[in-house]
Scaffold this active site. Structure first.
Site, mmCIF file in Angstrom:
data_model
loop_
_atom_site.group_PDB
_atom_site.id
_atom_site.type_symbol
_atom_site.label_atom_id
_atom_site.label_comp_id
_atom_site.label_asym_id
_atom_site.label_seq_id
_atom_site.Cartn_x
_atom_site.Cartn_y
_atom_site.Cartn_z
ATOM 1 C CD GLU A 176 34.313 51.100 61.973
ATOM 2 O OE1 GLU A 176 35.151 51.814 61.393
ATOM 3 O OE2 GLU A 176 33.273 51.545 62.462
ATOM 4 C CD GLU A 384 33.086 52.460 67.060
ATOM 5 O OE1 GLU A 384 32.870 53.418 66.286
ATOM 6 O OE2 GLU A 384 34.168 51.858 67.109
#
Ligand code: NOJ
Length: 480
Positions: A176, A384
């Site tokens: 991220e 995720e």
């Protein structure tokens, strides 16, 4: 009768035979042992130990104590039946001062044990190299703005590849980049708690793109066998409003809204990082008043998959504007101009939300993944997905989490639709295996399939654990 009609989870029918079912975690959020056995400090050790930074002044000093309890955790993973476990290596546990010339043998031993224990149970380890815990000493020397950090990162990545590639095939370089830059360097609620302006914040993403590409090259150069490298991206993913009539205009509007860089979404969009490192092109940064990047051709060594951390998205509908141009074209016909303007659909009162107040929008798994696949043409790993609930122990000693089961059923069914529509999805890593340290929210927010009693460190599988186990088992049976 259709062979899938008897399935308890009929949506499984679309998932390909080699699909990977796993869970995910990250070092700082689960390991604890923050200053044991020669580990160096990371920016998260520093940040979370400053009073006021984290909800209830909690820290990851002990977290789920996975450093000492990994055996128990991996045995539970085996019981769950997963075939892959995405975890991250703490850079300063391996290289306490970030530099590649001083390695911590205890760190090596620890990650060797995790990898070997996973393999003993046929669980494929998926290693993330950077899940936010930058060695503090490197931050003190300028952090990601210092080119030396990028050199050290690629040396660390190369070491991991050389050391583990006989046993580990899958690697994510960076987790991220969007959240690292926005929450860590712009809004300042994550480590290192900076408040940089837009230009400098986007520069962090640029530096992370350099770190990623340098690491990919360095890892391939020393790998002992063919390894698969990607990264985990997150950002806004939109879905069309009129899903039933599948209006092309709404579909197009959702795609445009997903990938157009604006003042509202530059902090949380896929394309700034992904266009550079996958397509070798700069996203349009002029739309937010910045210069485009002119070195993207150096940033895109071939990679094998794109990881998406998928939590929620936004419904979008199209407004079409047709206008006749004031002049005619050569053949004399009127020159019709037609535009689609994406409009975000407002969420009404009482819109379903998780405990963290994130909207529940399963449709993003279908349309979002299709948009990502259409744009980047790489197999997608859902690195995720999951939700926070304020789970607690019931009087019967169990943890009942019907909300999680409902959420996952919805999201996975929609993911099945993306697969049916042609998106190549390689695997799904549920966030998370155990409850853990949820960054600035501390321990109140629970994402795990396994409940952790932080006082005793006891692990208690939640109802969703048994549900996920059933899903994986049925998947296995239906493929044999
Ligand atoms: C994304 C991050 O990678 C992970 O560390 C975090 O806990 C989850 N999302 C939930 O917020």
């Amino acid at each position: 009768m259709n062979e899938h009609e008897n399935l308890k989870f009929p949506w499984l029918k679309n998932f390909p035979a080699n699909f990977k079912w796993g869970t995910a975690s990250s070092a700082y959020q689960v390991e604890g042992a923050y200053n044991e056995d020669g580990k160096g400090a990371s920016i998260w050790d520093t940040f979370s130990n400053i009073p006021g930074n984290i909800n209830n002044n909690e820290t990851g000093n002990t977290a789920c104590d996975q450093y000492h309890r990994y055996k128990e955790d991996i045995e539970l993973m085996h019981q769950l039946g997963i075939d892959s476990y995405r975890f991250s290596i703490s850079w300063p546990r391996l290289f306490p001062d970030g530099r590649p010339d001083h390695i911590n043998p205890h760190g090596v031993k620890f990650y060797n044990s995790i990898v070997d224990d996973c393999r003993r149970f046929d669980i494929e380890p998926i290693i993330t190299l950077f899940h936010w815990d930058l060695p503090q000493i490197l931050e003190d020397q300028g952090g990601w703005f210092n080119p030396q950090t990028i050199d050290y990162f690629s040396a660390y990545a190369a070491w991991v590849s050389e050391h583990f590639s006989d046993r580990v095939t899958y690697y994510c370089t960076i987790n991220e980049p969007q959240i690292i830059s926005n929450l860590g360097y712009h809004i300042g609620v994550h480590a290192p708690g900076k408040h940089l302006d837009k230009e400098r914040t986007v520069e962090i993403i640029h530096q992370l793109a350099h770190a990623h590409s340098k690491a990919v090259k360095a890892m391939r150069a020393v790998a002992k066998k063919d390894i698969k490298i990607g990264f985990a991206s997150t950002g806004n993913l939109c879905y069309p409003s009129t899903t039933k009539s599948s209006s092309n205009d709404d579909m197009e509007a959702a795609r445009i809204a997903t990938f157009t860089t604006t003042e509202d979404n530059w902090m949380f969009c896929h394309q700034i990082f992904c266009d550079a490192v996958v397509l070798g092109k700069s996203a349009d940064l002029r739309s937010i008043g910045l210069e485009n990047w002119n070195d993207c051709d150096e940033l895109c060594p071939p990679i094998d998959f794109i990881g998406i951390n998928a939590y929620n998205g936004h419904e979008v509908r199209a407004r079409r504007i047709d206008s006749s141009a004031p002049f005619s074209s050569n053949d004399g016909s009127a020159n019709q101009m037609s535009y689609i303007i994406p409009e975000f659909v407002e969420r009404g009162p009482g819109f379903p939300r998780t405990a963290l107040k994130w909207p529940i929008t399963p449709e993003m798994m279908n349309y979002g993944m299709r948009f990502i696949y259409d744009r980047y043409h790489l197999p997608i790993f859902i690195c995720e997905n999951g939700l926070s609930c304020n789970d607690s122990l019931f009087l019967d000693g169990k943890v009942h989490d019907p909300n999680r089961i409902d959420f996952l059923t919805r999201y996975l069914s929609e993911l099945g639709k993306a697969i049916e529509a042609g998106a190549v999805i390689a695997g799904y890593m549920h966030w998370s295996f155990t409850d853990n340290f949820e960054w600035h929210s501390g321990y109140d927010e629970r994402f795990g399939l396994v409940y952790v009693d932080y006082q005793s460190q006891k692990r208690i599988p939640k109802d969703s654990f048994w549900w996920y186990k059933d899903v994986i088992e049925e998947f296995g049976h239906s493929r044999h």
